[in-house]
Design an enzyme around this catalytic site. Structure first.
Site, PDB file in Angstrom:
ATOM      1  N   ILE A 289      -8.519   5.145  -0.523  1.00 36.53           N
ATOM      2  CA  ILE A 289      -8.959   6.022  -2.195  1.00 36.53           C
ATOM      3  C   ILE A 289      -7.262   6.531  -2.402  1.00 36.53           C
ATOM      4  O   ILE A 289      -7.047   7.185  -3.768  1.00 36.53           O
ATOM      5  CB  ILE A 289      -9.085   7.837  -1.797  1.00 36.53           C
ATOM      6  N   GLY A 290      -5.993   5.788  -2.057  1.00 37.40           N
ATOM      7  CA  GLY A 290      -5.353   5.263  -2.639  1.00 37.40           C
ATOM      8  C   GLY A 290      -3.401   5.155  -1.526  1.00 37.40           C
ATOM      9  O   GLY A 290      -4.455   4.640  -0.767  1.00 37.40           O
TER      10      GLY A 290
ATOM     11  N   GLU B 276       3.192   5.946   1.489  1.00 36.93           N
ATOM     12  CA  GLU B 276       4.216   5.489   1.993  1.00 36.93           C
ATOM     13  C   GLU B 276       4.623   5.040   2.837  1.00 36.93           C
ATOM     14  O   GLU B 276       5.533   3.985   2.693  1.00 36.93           O
ATOM     15  CB  GLU B 276       5.406   6.805   1.716  1.00 36.93           C
ATOM     16  N   PHE B 277       3.461   5.409   3.881  1.00 36.82           N
ATOM     17  CA  PHE B 277       3.156   3.919   4.762  1.00 36.82           C
ATOM     18  C   PHE B 277       1.990   3.374   5.120  1.00 36.82           C
ATOM     19  O   PHE B 277       1.782   2.737   6.013  1.00 36.82           O
ATOM     20  CB  PHE B 277       3.433   5.055   6.146  1.00 36.82           C
TER      21      PHE B 277
ATOM     22  N   GLU C 201      -2.537   2.978   4.160  1.00 34.77           N
ATOM     23  CA  GLU C 201      -3.580   3.148   3.086  1.00 34.77           C
ATOM     24  C   GLU C 201      -3.709   5.027   3.229  1.00 34.77           C
ATOM     25  O   GLU C 201      -3.881   5.355   3.923  1.00 34.77           O
ATOM     26  CB  GLU C 201      -5.136   2.632   3.172  1.00 34.77           C
ATOM     27  N   VAL C 202      -4.645   5.853   2.585  1.00 36.85           N
ATOM     28  CA  VAL C 202      -5.189   7.156   2.186  1.00 36.85           C
ATOM     29  C   VAL C 202      -6.572   7.000   2.550  1.00 36.85           C
ATOM     30  O   VAL C 202      -7.399   6.460   0.942  1.00 36.85           O
ATOM     31  CB  VAL C 202      -4.552   7.963   1.037  1.00 36.85           C
TER      32      VAL C 202
ATOM     33  N   LYS D 225      -4.804   9.523   6.092  1.00 34.53           N
ATOM     34  CA  LYS D 225      -3.356   8.585   6.236  1.00 34.53           C
ATOM     35  C   LYS D 225      -3.488   7.594   7.311  1.00 34.53           C
ATOM     36  O   LYS D 225      -2.603   8.167   8.079  1.00 34.53           O
ATOM     37  CB  LYS D 225      -2.264   9.409   5.711  1.00 34.53           C
TER      38      LYS D 225
ATOM     39  N   ASP E  98      10.259  19.336  -3.594  1.00 41.12           N
ATOM     40  CA  ASP E  98       9.113  19.122  -4.463  1.00 41.12           C
ATOM     41  C   ASP E  98       7.777  19.295  -4.745  1.00 41.12           C
ATOM     42  O   ASP E  98       6.866  18.573  -4.366  1.00 41.12           O
ATOM     43  CB  ASP E  98       8.997  17.303  -3.774  1.00 41.12           C
TER      44      ASP E  98
END
Length: 662
Positions: free
Chosen positions: A357-358, A361-362, A364-365, A383, A476
């Site tokens: 689904i996305g 940074e490290f 695939e999600v 993740k 953030d």
């Protein structure tokens, strides 16, 4: 029968002499004479080389619509809706065109071969694509072309939709060369060049080193803000391996390749074969003094630890019931201990990955399902850590789980557990069906009541109050880092940037309208925004942090608004005069592009440019009809644009009034 073949009349055709009879020309085609063997396509309609004669003529598709972009550092996720017209064909695919644009100019060049697309750039069948390895702080324009079997006969920009965006800051590239000098028996000096792509201001460098013959996990770390450092307390005549990496506000880059250097040989001179009794006596006396010092230091440390333990117990007794204090996992000597303490290990047999689904940074999600023994099956987000990771990357990846695992609140993303004992390494959290808040609100613009939106704000503020009570700083907080579930419950997520560093107590953000903000400019109220809510915004934007409300106060204020809906009926537009902080210091925006960016409708840049609206003065007399002619048909967007135009006009009048002498 005379054996002659019947001649087909106008409007009919016979493709082969062996055909049984004449056929009527298919849709969008014609024949102009008797005896035709095929039918010609109407103007604007075509056949591909593989289309049979009996197939209707077709045309290229219209452009995709509702193109949405989501920037994550130097990666971009693009999503869109299929075109309204497929051209009458079933072979619809999409092509992605990437252009890198020079700031403040119209010059764009094709993106380089190092840019990566997932799943692919050409002949896409899905309506989403991820683009990676872009340059930081760079403008890009992406075009999504709808393509079918006859597109090549009449290529046109009407078959494409585009978006222009700017990538964020990113971690720096690798340090390429490390050198040494001034090598002695116990020390050596290292120096190196700045990474080829710093991607921002380098905040510090980290040097990792270990003995060549020892396990790499037994390493030591030295941090420095310069491009050199002295490494001390080394063993003589020993080879050491060094790695260097840089850090910006976006985080650490990758470690450099290993560089090997050796300390010098031991050069201890021989004074004599036999020690004198005086020398021996001095050595014994020295040993006694050292032993006494050790005993004294041990006694002092033990006493201080006892005192600290009592103080800590007293502090814990004074804490409010149920309130915990956040423990920074980076303070652990062994980061793996923090992971074991705050995150539950899950067996991979309990996890089923369903789809990507996305991109994180490290790695695939994914979305999937988790079925723990004795519990019902639930949907989860997963993740994963991409292959080829270093040990440090593994620890950095899992550190987020060490953070989230300490939280238990309905408005904070919930950690289910981690997978660390096999590959791929995973972090499993609850699944938030509606994705990030910014994307969710864009897709559902104008569909929620004011009370619903205030309720969303209240949930986010409640989650942040919980973090504040735990002495945790997120650093953030943004709509892109708020996730929404199927019940419209919002939860704070993305704790990757949250660590407070000792050498950077004041995290700083920069913005292109910073001068105007220093002069007192604040964004005008959004369309139909309640006056009380905009006043709360202004209080949160106070210049001095001590003047801004705490999260506990924000929660109380929002609760009062929800309990008294009448206070939400008066909008900022009902005020007799514009708020001085929003208009008196309005910035001198030099372009329509900047204005559209500030009101969040930058996707209409090309519409305004094509229609000849190139200055703010030219948009002031704009009407609904003008917007409709430009293809801006969404009523919510029309209202937002016209409301902003009114704000601009009011602001100009306000400034003119201020110049009139009293």
């Amino acid at each position: 029968m005379d054996g002659r073949i019947k001649v087909c009349k106008v409007g009919y055709y016979r493709s082969l002499s062996s055909d049984d009879g004449c056929r009527k020309c298919p849709l969008h085609s014609y024949s102009m004479k008797d005896g035709a063997t095929s039918c010609d396509c109407d103007k604007g309609y075509y056949r591909s080389e593989t289309d049979p004669a009996a197939m209707p003529c077709t045309r290229p598709p219209s452009a995709p619509h509702n193109l949405i972009s989501n920037v994550n550092e130097t990666s971009v996720l693009l999503e869109w809706s299929p075109p309204l017209s497929s051209g009458g064909r079933q072979d619809l695919t999409y092509n992605v065109v990437c252009k890198q644009c020079v700031r403040d100019t119209q010059r764009c060049t094709p993106c380089g071969d190092d840019v990566r697309y997932s799943p692919q750039r050409l002949s896409l069948r899905s309506t989403r694509v991820s683009v990676h390895q872009l340059q930081a702080h760079t403008n890009y324009t992406f075009q999504i072309w709808a393509v079918n079997g006859v597109s090549k006969h009449n290529p046109s920009l009407e078959q494409a939709v585009s978006v222009t965006l700017t990538t964020n800051q990113a971690a720096p590239s690798k340090v390429m060369m490390v050198q040494s000098k001034d090598i002695t028996r116990h020390t050596l000096s290292l120096f190196w060049d700045e990474p080829e792509k710093p991607n921002g201001v380098i905040l510090e460098y980290e040097v990792k080193y270990y003995e060549k013959d020892q396990n790499e996990r037994s390493y030591r770390i030295v941090k420095t803000t310069s491009r050199s450092t002295d490494i001390k307390d080394l063993t003589p005549l020993t080879s050491y391996v060094f790695h260097v990496r840089a850090r910006t506000a976006a985080g650490y880059g990758e470690f450099s390749a290993p560089f090997e250097f050796s300390t010098n040989t031991v050069a201890a001179p021989v004074v004599g074969a036999v020690m004198s009794s005086a020398v021996l006596l001095l050595l014994v006396a020295g040993c006694v003094v050292v032993l006494l010092l050790i005993l004294i230091i041990t006694f002092i440390i033990t006493k201080r630890r006892t005192k600290y333990s009592k103080t800590k117990q007293t502090e814990e007794k004074n804490l409010q019931p149920g309130v915990r204090i956040y423990v920074d996992p980076f303070t652990y000597e062994d980061p793996n201990q923090a992971i074991r303490e705050f995150a539950k290990e899950i067996n991979t047999s309990c996890i089923k990955i369903e789809k990507v689904i996305g991109i994180g940074e490290f790695g695939e999600v994914c979305s999937g399902r988790l079925k723990l023994p004795g519990k019902r099956e639930i949907c989860v987000a997963i993740k994963t850590l991409k292959a080829g990771f270093t040990e440090q990357q593994r620890l950095d990846f899992l550190s987020e789980a060490s953070v989230i695992g300490q939280f238990d609140h309905p408005n904070i993303i919930h950690l289910e557990g981690v997978v660390t004992k096999c590959k791929p390494v995973m972090i499993i959290t609850e699944y938030m069906e509606n994705g990030s808040l910014d994307m969710f609100l864009r897709k559902n613009d104008g569909r929620f009541t004011v009370i619903q939106l205030v309720g969303i704000l209240r949930g986010i503020a409640s989650g942040m109050k919980y973090l504040s009570d735990m002495s945790y700083v997120h650093r953030d907080l943004a709509a892109r880092n708020i996730l929404v579930n199927s019940n419209l419950v919002c939860k704070v997520s993305d704790f990757g940037m949250s660590r407070v560093l000792e050498d950077e107590p004041e995290g700083a953000y920069t913005t292109r309208v910073i001068k105007a903000i220093e002069e007192g400019y604040r964004l005008p109220p959004p369309m139909e925004c309640p006056l009380a809510l905009h006043q709360l915004m202004l209080e949160c934007w106070m210049r001095e942090r001590a003047d801004r409300p705490k999260f506990s106060q924000i929660v109380n204020m929002l609760d009062k608004l929800i309990r008294n809906p009448a206070t939400l009926k008066r909008t900022a537009g009902d005020a007799s005069r514009p708020h001085p902080s929003t208009l008196h210091h309005a910035p001198s925006l030099g372009s329509v592009d900047e204005w559209l960016r500030i009101i969040g409708l930058e996707q209409y840049r090309e519409n305004f440019s094509s229609a000849g609206f190139c200055s703010l003065e030219s948009v002031l007399p704009m009407s609904h009809e003008d917007l409709a002619k430009m293809g801006i048909s969404c009523s919510a967007h029309q209202r937002k644009i016209l409301s902003s135009v009114q704000e601009l006009l009011s602001g100009m009048h306000h400034r003119q009034d201020a110049k009139v002498p009293v």
